[in-house]
Design a protein around this motif. Sequence first.
Motif, PDB file in Angstrom:
ATOM      1  N   TRP A  14     -36.305-128.780 -50.548  1.00 36.83           N
ATOM      2  CA  TRP A  14     -35.991-128.053 -51.773  1.00 36.83           C
ATOM      3  C   TRP A  14     -35.162-128.936 -52.693  1.00 36.83           C
ATOM      4  O   TRP A  14     -34.158-129.511 -52.282  1.00 36.83           O
TER       5      TRP A  14
ATOM      6  N   LEU B 181     -24.408-123.560 -52.040  1.00 35.27           N
ATOM      7  CA  LEU B 181     -24.747-124.720 -51.223  1.00 35.27           C
ATOM      8  C   LEU B 181     -24.009-124.697 -49.885  1.00 35.27           C
ATOM      9  O   LEU B 181     -24.577-125.043 -48.839  1.00 35.27           O
TER      10      LEU B 181
ATOM     11  N   ASP C 184     -29.144-128.816 -61.430  1.00 28.81           N
ATOM     12  CA  ASP C 184     -28.185-128.191 -62.335  1.00 28.81           C
ATOM     13  C   ASP C 184     -28.594-128.572 -63.757  1.00 28.81           C
ATOM     14  O   ASP C 184     -28.503-129.740 -64.146  1.00 28.81           O
TER      15      ASP C 184
ATOM     16  N   CYS D   5     -30.993-124.212 -62.011  1.00 32.49           N
ATOM     17  CA  CYS D   5     -29.958-123.330 -62.541  1.00 32.49           C
ATOM     18  C   CYS D   5     -29.729-123.675 -64.005  1.00 32.49           C
ATOM     19  O   CYS D   5     -29.322-124.801 -64.326  1.00 32.49           O
TER      20      CYS D   5
ATOM     21  N   LEU E  62     -22.356-122.366 -57.728  1.00 33.75           N
ATOM     22  CA  LEU E  62     -23.275-123.346 -57.145  1.00 33.75           C
ATOM     23  C   LEU E  62     -22.739-123.885 -55.826  1.00 33.75           C
ATOM     24  O   LEU E  62     -23.465-123.946 -54.827  1.00 33.75           O
TER      25      LEU E  62
ATOM     26  N   LEU F 253     -34.663-136.380 -58.747  1.00 36.74           N
ATOM     27  CA  LEU F 253     -35.313-135.316 -57.990  1.00 36.74           C
ATOM     28  C   LEU F 253     -36.834-135.431 -58.048  1.00 36.74           C
ATOM     29  O   LEU F 253     -37.529-135.102 -57.076  1.00 36.74           O
TER      30      LEU F 253
ATOM     31  N   ILE G 128     -32.128-129.575 -48.521  1.00 38.19           N
ATOM     32  CA  ILE G 128     -31.814-129.273 -49.916  1.00 38.19           C
ATOM     33  C   ILE G 128     -31.210-130.498 -50.566  1.00 38.19           C
ATOM     34  O   ILE G 128     -30.170-130.994 -50.126  1.00 38.19           O
TER      35      ILE G 128
ATOM     36  N   TRP H 192     -32.841-129.115 -56.019  1.00 40.42           N
ATOM     37  CA  TRP H 192     -31.973-128.177 -56.744  1.00 40.42           C
ATOM     38  C   TRP H 192     -31.382-128.915 -57.936  1.00 40.42           C
ATOM     39  O   TRP H 192     -30.620-129.864 -57.775  1.00 40.42           O
TER      40      TRP H 192
ATOM     41  N   LEU I 114     -25.990-133.711 -51.423  1.00 37.70           N
ATOM     42  CA  LEU I 114     -25.556-133.577 -52.811  1.00 37.70           C
ATOM     43  C   LEU I 114     -25.461-134.932 -53.497  1.00 37.70           C
ATOM     44  O   LEU I 114     -25.014-135.918 -52.906  1.00 37.70           O
TER      45      LEU I 114
ATOM     46  N   VAL J 274     -28.068-130.059 -46.170  1.00 39.70           N
ATOM     47  CA  VAL J 274     -27.729-130.076 -47.597  1.00 39.70           C
ATOM     48  C   VAL J 274     -27.232-131.459 -47.989  1.00 39.70           C
ATOM     49  O   VAL J 274     -26.356-132.018 -47.333  1.00 39.70           O
TER      50      VAL J 274
ATOM     51  N   ALA K 260     -29.577-131.565 -53.949  1.00 39.71           N
ATOM     52  CA  ALA K 260     -29.003-130.959 -55.147  1.00 39.71           C
ATOM     53  C   ALA K 260     -28.342-132.021 -56.019  1.00 39.71           C
ATOM     54  O   ALA K 260     -27.545-132.825 -55.535  1.00 39.71           O
TER      55      ALA K 260
ATOM     56  N   SER L 238     -26.087-132.582 -59.561  1.00 37.95           N
ATOM     57  CA  SER L 238     -25.223-131.886 -60.525  1.00 37.95           C
ATOM     58  C   SER L 238     -24.068-132.815 -60.873  1.00 37.95           C
ATOM     59  O   SER L 238     -23.847-133.832 -60.205  1.00 37.95           O
TER      60      SER L 238
END
Length: 301
Positions: free
Chosen positions: A86, A203, A90, A134, A199, A115, A186, A88, A215, A213, A188, A190
Amino acid sequence: MQVSASANMTAMMARTRDLELVIRHVLAGLGHGIHAGRERGAGIEFSEYRAYAPGDEWRRVDWKLLARADRYFVREAERDSHVAVWLWLDATASMAEPSRDINGVDKLWFARTVLACVAAIAQRQGDAFGLVICTGGTVEFTPAARGPRQLQRVLAALNGATPQGNLPSSETLRASLHFARAPSMIFAASDFLDWPSPLSEALLRLRNMRHDVRLLTLRTQAEVDASFKTGTGYRDPERDDGLHRMSNADREHYKQQSRAHFDSVVASCRQHNIVHYEARIEQPLNSVLRSWLQLAGARAK
């Protein structure tokens, strides 16, 4: 600050909306995938052929078809795997923050391009992958699926993302986590200027649900070293609290507060065993992607 040749390449890529072109450039020579292990043998069935793209593994080239068609094709496979990837993104207003050194590059462009490259790797590996955006107080989904058509759907959604508004509420995000019922990875991206935030809570909840996860925190060089022009006006795009101006006296205080904030992000990720990588959008994008994936891969071993 002098802009390097790699930064010039990033600036050149920023002037095109063709994410596929950027993906080909970034992934060329990137030999490893999202996760260390690949399933082989039982559970893998031939799906279709597609044209060879830079970064594809040579062992997947169909040499007999090359002899007949005089073109390189690789075999796509469907694997029997319950793990989904996935992405994610921002896409709130603060992600419009531009580089002061490279024209045409901002946080959102960098985030969605990284991404997009992860999506291309997932597609190449035969993983199911989906997208969460988001933006403007809402959550936009592209459900997880496999294959080249899914990649086109995800790229279209990433291309259409514009920086606006605030993060969705904690309640909205909590109600949206149904997408990750099965084991998931995931990724993500941001600026994580707000932590804790709806957020970060989402997470951390996903991590507590045993998902993997990872980041990526994105900052500009000016944000890192407080090299904003003295007296320049700045308005927080996600808050309505007036115009701010930075004086020389404010600069050191800003740097201390900023570093303390991102130190707390790192500490929280370490506490919850979340892979975290911080980058500047002036860095070469392929280098950031490689470092992020390698950091995640090191934990998986």
